[in-house]
Design an enzyme around this catalytic site. Structure first.
Site, short mmCIF file in Angstrom:
data_model
loop_
_atom_site.label_atom_id
_atom_site.label_comp_id
_atom_site.label_asym_id
_atom_site.label_seq_id
_atom_site.Cartn_x
_atom_site.Cartn_y
_atom_site.Cartn_z
N GLU A 87 -6.18 -11.67 15.93
CA GLU A 87 -7.45 -10.98 16.15
C GLU A 87 -7.72 -10.59 17.60
O GLU A 87 -8.36 -9.58 17.86
CB GLU A 87 -8.61 -11.87 15.65
CG GLU A 87 -8.60 -12.14 14.16
CD GLU A 87 -8.82 -10.88 13.34
OE1 GLU A 87 -9.59 -10.02 13.77
OE2 GLU A 87 -8.19 -10.75 12.27
N SER A 365 2.93 -0.64 -30.06
CA SER A 365 2.37 0.43 -30.89
C SER A 365 0.92 0.76 -30.55
O SER A 365 0.39 1.78 -31.03
CB SER A 365 2.47 0.05 -32.37
OG SER A 365 3.82 -0.02 -32.78
#
Length: 654
Positions: A87, A365
């Site tokens: 940071e 399906s």
């Protein structure tokens, strides 16, 4: 065309000078009026945000102050170092504003020729968290800088870093390092390993994105990036680096008893964080009204547990080792896309993975209606004949071939599209997809909200491409919704502490197919229930329903997706590791009974409604096999919808 280097340098120097002057000017304008900093020691807890179901049951409370500050001396050195490296590497040398970082950020902005967020020091991030909002404006950035300079004068570097680690947001409701250690790893801060420190340190950059509870794969990549940075800066040696890289992410599986419908809560939080900002969401005392029907949610959770217990018993009886099947259920309101219930697994306390949203499995399906819907959209009537006979098609690789088989191993010759769908024939749907074109079908699936394969092939017709339950449910909902796709939504409204509406969600819909084509597809899918593989649901619900089952190879996945005129529901059952559910555990046997129980509960005490019948469709009685007209007394006939102008004529009567 990019700018010359000389011009870029001049712009960069001028920008730095302007910003330095601005900071100096604003500094003096704020110097005698900073009550926030003077009151930092008496910082007041934020208000609790509450999330409610559509029937006004409290689902969750969000807050940021349910934490104990961790003394700086108890925070692992690895965590402190990892945060500084990721940071703000100059944290211990700058005075709150890193001018070198500002120069680098401005240079990147100029090179990219766009405004990028950047150059925020740890102290500036702390001021934003404590005092400011998330608006990306120059004024806010200047305030950050001024407040950072004042904080640096009042507190030591260690005190500032300690405040930062106790205040910053780490994602998934974790404010402060103690909360992060508990939520992600269920351990005290001082017991965090190097790898765990690196993971936590990498999260403030994008908390919602890098949370391991939301995106474990991205969180792992981010953790490893932080570890590499620690190695490059010689914070750790090669041995510790290798050991940490090899350590798996072992997340806490504890249950939060204060939250209901946890899978649903996890689903809506990232969107709320994006829309509102994490600080407001967890500190603002908001009231969030969701679409969830709590009574339905509770009932569906019980249904899932009961059916999974029965399935587990069947798997034991079949001799399958260590059976542990999972299930996901999703119900949405067809017109609005409102999520009515969401179950991501049989028990959140043992697995927080939301299988209704994030799990991608082959639908088998259950994908076939998408192919037939595209055919209807292209103008094919449902009595169009297609050959059901053994056939050879191109394979995935060049000069290879593929011979699909029907599940029953039986073939019927020429049959109608309706018959091929209702009896879930494999060969006809592959033929149909070949006629329509694989790219065309894939594009239509994408319009329905399904992420398509990068290179579509004929195997897609049999549902070999993985997709989520939410994608399929949303796609099916298009057919009873007059051809309109509606994006699923879980939140209706957000009120602030004073009761004022600050955000409201409206259905986001788009037309995918014509109303008349959607009505024909719905009619064909009703045939699945009345005449085909979904007959177990025939007559079991008040009013009409339609749907389709899906079963994948070796019975690994069982699906049933279906809908009434108002509600679409999908069910998936399978093992997380892809093992078989057991011989005969098809979608019709395993998923359909769950779907039926859910829909019975969802539609209970609702008035009977019927599917849309636009003026430009007609109903004709036909033979479902030959597609020819039959008399109204013929018991073999079915009533089928046709777009007006494509219906059968009297000379086609058998």
């Amino acid at each position: 065309m990019r700018m010359p280097i000389g011009k870029l340098v001049v712009i960069t120097i001028c920008s730095v000078g302007a910003i330095s002057g601005a900071i100096a000017g604003v500094y003096w304008s704020f110097a005698h009026d900073l009550p926030q900093i003077r009151g930092l020691e008496s910082y007041k807890p934020s208000a609790i945000t509450r999330i409610y179901s559509a029937d006004q049951v409290l689902l969750a409370e969000l807050f940021s102050e349910n934490r104990d500050p961790v003394p700086f001396s108890m925070i692992p050195e690895y965590l402190k170092q990892a945060v500084i490296i990721t940071e703000d590497r100059n944290f211990y040398t700058h005075s709150g504003v890193d001018l070198k970082g500002v120069v680098r950020a401005i240079y990147r902005d100029v090179m990219a020729q766009q405004l990028l967020e950047g150059a925020s020091t740890i102290t500036m991030q702390l001021t934003k968290t404590l005092f400011l909002d998330n608006k990306k404006t120059i004024k806010r950035k200047l305030k950050e800088a001024v407040l950072a300079l004042h904080l640096e004068r009042r507190f030591t570097k260690d005190e500032l870093l300690g405040l930062y680690l106790n205040q910053i947001y780490f994602g998934s409701g974790a404010y402060g390092i103690k909360s992060a250690a508990r939520i992600f790893f269920n351990k005290p801060v001082q017991q965090l390993t190097l790898a765990e420190c690196a993971l936590i340190a990498g999260m403030p950059k994008a908390p919602s994105l890098y949370s391991p509870l939301v995106n474990p794969d991205l969180a792992l990549k981010r953790r490893n990036t932080v570890l590499r940075q620690m190695l490059e800066t010689k914070t750790i040696d090669q041995l510790r680096f290798q050991q940490a890289m090899a350590e798996p992410i072992a997340l806490s599986e504890q249950k939060n008893p204060s939250k209901n419908a946890q899978y649903f809560i996890d689903f809506i939080l990232p969107g709320l964080e994006t829309e509102l900002g994490s600080a407001i969401l967890y500190k603002g005392g908001l009231t969030i009204q969701t679409t969830l029907r709590f009574n339905l949610q509770q009932g569906v959770e019980k249904i899932v547990k009961n059916h999974m217990a029965a399935l587990t018993a069947r798997m034991h009886k079949a001799g399958l080792p260590d059976p542990n099947p999972e299930c996901a259920v999703l119900s949405v309101d067809i017109a609005s896309g409102a999520i009515l219930c969401m179950v991501g697994g049989k028990a959140y306390e043992t697995s927080s993975v939301n299988r209704a949203v994030s799990a991608r499995r082959q639908p088998g399906s259950a994908f076939k209606p998408i192919v037939y819907a595209h055919a209807v959209k292209k103008g094919y009537p449902q009595n169009k004949l297609i050959l059901d006979a053994p056939a050879i098609f191109p394979g995935k690789e060049k000069n290879t071939f593929w011979q699909p088989e029907n599940f029953s191993k039986r073939y019927s010759g020429e049959i109608t599209l309706r018959r091929a769908l209702t009896h879930s024939k494999n060969v006809p749907v592959v033929r149909l997809m070949q006629m329509l074109g694989t790219d065309s079908v894939a594009h239509f699936a994408e319009e329905l909200g399904i992420i398509p394969p990068p290179v579509p092939d004929l195997f897609l017709a049999l549902g070999t491409w993985e997709m989520s339950l939410m994608e399929l449910v949303s796609a099916y909902a298009v057919f009873p919704n007059r051809g309109n796709y509606v994006e699923p939504m879980g939140v209706m409204e957000v009120l602030d502490l004073s009761g004022r509406t600050i955000a409201r969600w409206r259905p986001r819909k788009r037309a995918v197919m014509s109303r008349k084509a959607a009505a024909v597809v719905t009619d064909m899918m009703q045939g699945v229930i009345l005449e085909g593989t979904g007959r177990k649901a025939k007559g079991r619900l008040q009013g009409p329903v339609a749907g389709k089952s899906g079963t994948t190879k070796e019975y690994k996945d069982a699906w049933f997706i279906g809908f009434s005129p108002t509600i679409a529901t999908g069910v998936w059952v399978g093992n997380d590791d892809g093992r078989t559910l057991g011989e005969g555990e098809t979608g019709a046997r395993t998923a359909l009974p769950i779907w039926l129980n859910v829909m019975q509960m969802a539609t209970h005490q609702q008035p009977t409604q019927y599917f849309d019948l636009p003026d430009d469709v007609v109903k004709i009685r036909m033979d479902p096999v030959s597609g020819k007209l039959v008399s109204g007394e013929d018991p073999s006939g079915v009533d089928a919808l046709f777009v007006r102008g494509t219906e059968l004529t009297s000379n086609e009567k058998r």
